[in-house]
Design an enzyme around this catalytic site. Structure first.
Site, PDB file in Angstrom:
ATOM      1  N   ARG A 146       0.846  -1.184   0.000  1.00 54.17           N
ATOM      2  CA  ARG A 146       0.000   0.000   0.000  1.00 54.17           C
ATOM      3  C   ARG A 146       0.890   1.245   0.000  1.00 54.17           C
ATOM      4  NH1 ARG A 146      -2.008  -3.560   3.965  1.00 54.17           N
ATOM      5  NH2 ARG A 146      -4.114  -4.352   3.552  1.00 54.17           N
ATOM      6  N   LYS A 170      -1.925  -2.157   8.011  1.00 56.94           N
ATOM      7  CA  LYS A 170      -3.058  -1.642   8.775  1.00 56.94           C
ATOM      8  C   LYS A 170      -3.004  -2.144  10.216  1.00 56.94           C
ATOM      9  CE  LYS A 170      -6.279  -1.123   4.901  1.00 56.94           C
ATOM     10  NZ  LYS A 170      -7.593  -1.529   4.332  1.00 56.94           N
ATOM     11  N   HIS A 239      -2.742   2.567  -5.807  1.00 61.40           N
ATOM     12  CA  HIS A 239      -3.519   1.361  -5.516  1.00 61.40           C
ATOM     13  C   HIS A 239      -3.733   0.522  -6.769  1.00 61.40           C
ATOM     14  CE1 HIS A 239      -5.429  -0.544  -2.117  1.00 61.40           C
ATOM     15  NE2 HIS A 239      -6.439  -0.906  -2.880  1.00 61.40           N
ATOM     16  N   ARG A 242      -1.019  -1.824  -6.908  1.00 62.57           N
ATOM     17  CA  ARG A 242      -1.249  -2.951  -5.985  1.00 62.57           C
ATOM     18  C   ARG A 242      -2.134  -3.999  -6.669  1.00 62.57           C
ATOM     19  NH1 ARG A 242      -1.378  -4.442  -0.476  1.00 62.57           N
ATOM     20  NH2 ARG A 242      -3.424  -5.011   0.370  1.00 62.57           N
ATOM     21  N   HIS A 265      -3.779  -9.180   3.370  1.00 66.47           N
ATOM     22  CA  HIS A 265      -5.227  -9.294   3.578  1.00 66.47           C
ATOM     23  C   HIS A 265      -5.510 -10.208   4.765  1.00 66.47           C
ATOM     24  CE1 HIS A 265      -6.195  -8.259  -0.896  1.00 66.47           C
ATOM     25  NE2 HIS A 265      -6.016  -7.187  -0.155  1.00 66.47           N
ATOM     26  N   TYR A 274      -9.532 -10.717  -7.170  1.00 68.76           N
ATOM     27  CA  TYR A 274      -8.573 -10.731  -8.278  1.00 68.76           C
ATOM     28  C   TYR A 274      -8.745 -11.962  -9.158  1.00 68.76           C
ATOM     29  CZ  TYR A 274      -6.434  -7.005  -5.623  1.00 68.76           C
ATOM     30  OH  TYR A 274      -6.218  -5.834  -4.944  1.00 68.76           O
TER      31      TYR A 274
END
Length: 296
Positions: A146, A170, A239, A242, A265, A274
């Site tokens: 990110r 995150k 992004h 990414r 994730h 994806y």
């Protein structure tokens, strides 16, 4: 029954004229549907859940979006709740029926050939700004991190011996991302030029010309400008790179679980979007190559 319900909305609920008009149109569309069925004896009182589901299916066949179908289903639910409370019907056929899920937009990504052109065929020159931008582009493309993670990188997070990056994602969760020989050499060249041309005001890996840690807006602007040279995508943000990393990995037979870990994730379902992108590529390949792809 429609008019009685619309009057209820108008005088008791004090709904706007636009809302009433919208509900009326949706309900009359459903009424026209069941009155045109082979069984002409169908009425509001005799409609069952199968008829409602068939109506929804017919709307999907006509290309209606999930949003518009759910809006019409909501109007129907409201009508039947009203009718049941006024004893106009004996049962509510719309109860328990769920509408179609809104389809998530597929993530946009840059094609591998376009990334090759950007990184290998364009003349970047040797100026510090251009070297830094190319390094950032390659970092995104080879790691899938990110933008906040890239900005947060310090020199100490780069382990050239083991070819690993320590990334803080995150909620301050850390993960390790491997990198290859190409990124190693590009990073070393960038850091050498950075150290020679900018003051060391921070431990940050990526700094501006004054030596301060780069900010999100600067990275976003430089990535967008670079991608505009090879891609016609409307969205050309970090992004997107990414997404490009994830798509390229899956297209080249990386496992979904591995991509999930590389992206950081928490849930595999987040990564699975994806697979729809890669399926679309397979579909296009099939349609362009298979000799019996169309009805003969």
């Amino acid at each position: 029954m429609i008019e009685e319900f619309l009057n209820y909305m108008r005088y008791e609920l004090n709904r706007s004229a636009q809302t009433i008009q919208s509900y009326g149109g949706d309900l009359r569309a459903f009424e026209a549907y069941f009155k045109n069925l082979d069984d002409h004896d169908i009425s509001w009182e005799s409609v069952d859940s199968d008829i409602i589901r068939d109506w929804m299916e017919s709307m999907m066949d006509k290309g209606n979006t999930a949003t518009s179908i759910n809006r019409r289903l909501s109007a129907l639910r409201s009508l039947y709740r009203f009718a049941l409370s006024r004893h106009l019907v004996e049962h509510d056929p719309a109860h328990g029926i769920t509408g179609p899920k809104k389809q998530k937009p597929l993530p946009q990504y840059v094609r591998e050939s376009e990334m090759d052109t950007l990184l290998d065929k364009l003349d970047w020159g040797k100026e510090y700004n251009n070297v830094r931008v190319r390094t950032i582009i390659l970092m995104f493309y080879q790691t899938g991190m990110r933008v906040s993670e890239l900005i947060g990188l310090n020199d100490a997070d780069v382990d050239f011996t083991s070819h690993q990056l320590k990334v803080t994602g995150k909620r301050d969760k850390q993960r390790i991302i491997p990198f290859g020989d190409e990124l190693e050499q590009v990073l070393k060249d960038y850091m050498k030029q950075r150290n020679a041309q900018t003051p060391r005001l921070t431990d940050a890996l990526f700094v501006d010309q004054k030596g301060a840690r780069m900010k999100y807006e600067q990275v976003r602007r430089e990535v967008r400008s670079s991608l505009s040279k090879v891609s016609s995508l409307k969205k050309r943000s970090p992004h997107v790179l990414r997404h490009t990393f994830a798509t390229a990995m899956l297209n080249n037979e990386a496992g979904l679980e591995s991509v999930k870990k590389l992206l950081g994730h928490e849930s595999l379902s987040t990564t699975e979007i994806y697979t729809h992108t890669t399926f679309e590529q397979l579909k296009r390949a099939y349609e362009s190559a298979h000799p019996r792809k169309t009805n003969q």
